[in-house]
Design an enzyme around this catalytic site. Sequence first.
Site, PDB file in Angstrom:
ATOM      1  N   LYS A  16     -89.551 -85.881  -2.179  1.00 52.35           N
ATOM      2  CA  LYS A  16     -88.870 -84.637  -2.558  1.00 52.35           C
ATOM      3  C   LYS A  16     -88.670 -84.571  -4.072  1.00 52.35           C
ATOM      4  CE  LYS A  16     -86.949 -84.068   1.989  1.00 52.35           C
ATOM      5  NZ  LYS A  16     -85.993 -84.543   2.954  1.00 52.35           N
ATOM      6  N   GLN A  71     -80.036 -86.417   3.222  1.00 46.66           N
ATOM      7  CA  GLN A  71     -81.143 -86.939   4.025  1.00 46.66           C
ATOM      8  C   GLN A  71     -80.624 -87.503   5.351  1.00 46.66           C
ATOM      9  OE1 GLN A  71     -84.526 -86.794   3.063  1.00 46.66           O
ATOM     10  NE2 GLN A  71     -84.822 -87.409   5.193  1.00 46.66           N
ATOM     11  N   ASP A 125     -81.896 -76.717   3.423  1.00 49.95           N
ATOM     12  CA  ASP A 125     -82.533 -77.214   4.650  1.00 49.95           C
ATOM     13  C   ASP A 125     -82.442 -76.170   5.762  1.00 49.95           C
ATOM     14  OD1 ASP A 125     -83.870 -79.583   4.799  1.00 49.95           O
ATOM     15  OD2 ASP A 125     -82.086 -80.833   5.052  1.00 49.95           O
TER      16      ASP A 125
END
Length: 285
Positions: free
Chosen positions: A53, A97, A120
């Site tokens: 990322k 995460q 997200d």
Amino acid sequence: MQAKLIDGKALAAQVKAEAAAEAAALKAKGVTPCLAVVLVGEDPASQVYVRGKAKDCGECGIDSRVIRLPEATTQAELLALVAELAADRAVNGILVQLPLPAHIDEKAVIDAIPPEKDVDGFSPVNVGRMQIGEPCYLPCTPAGCVRMIESTGASIDGKHAVVIGRSNIVGKPAALLLLAKNATVTICHSHTANLKELCRSADILVAAVGKAGFVTGDMVKPGAVVIDVGINRGADGKLHGDVDFAAAAEKAAFITPVPGGVGPMTRAMLMKNTVQAAALQNGLA
Ligand code: NDP
């Protein structure tokens, strides 16, 4: 093999180029998009994802802040960090995460990310907005799947789409996004009685099961578009999808590979969401 390959890497490069152009346009107006990625613990797969990322951000002209916390971090400490990032005007997107260590309540942490920074697309507000068709950050993996299907030129409208899997991060949102594109959608799961028959009638088949080779060739309708979301580490150490690729490719018109399919697209869609967040938060959308 008769199926055409949907090249996730190539399509992801295209999506990232779009994100980079949008980021450059924002930069010209004095705004540099910034993504904060929080990693708790030492999970090896998570480490790889987080590094990926940060690399993607660099390629797209997006600032990245990777915050690594020890496994022993308490829920209160993590929530305090999320609150700090939420209040920081320079941070446009916050990604924690997953999975988190067992002593931390994932839901409490996701709920603490303000919807406008939830790139997200996992927070209840974004999920709700998606369901009622309001503008929101689309969850990256399902949005990537739809973009891959659209890249084939095959129409989604009026087609029968079968999604195997009903998780909150893949199966359910993938089904909703396909429904929003006017597909007739069937969601299959571990209690589905006639799964093979349902799959055989799918013009679009999305496999998000988490079982290597689950979708066999006899489950694929000739001419179908097959999207393989699965990432399964085999005894051979390699990554395998949920679809028996060789057999399915004999029947399908289009198919995604694993690796090099949905994975890179998921990462690219996160870049799009981050740039979108920066634009929205600065009144430049
Ligand atoms: P989950 O384990 O949360 O969900 C799996 C789903 O598959 C469940 O809904 C389950 O049904 C269903 N299922 C399990 N066994 C069967 C069966 N025998 N018949 C029918 N349905 C079954 O997984 P995720 O949705 O999080 O992920 C799915 C896969 O996608 C994994 O391999 C994961 O690694 C991968 N993935 C890939 C991403 C990418 O970027 N490429 C991103 C995210 C995930 P039930 O609900 O009844 O238990």
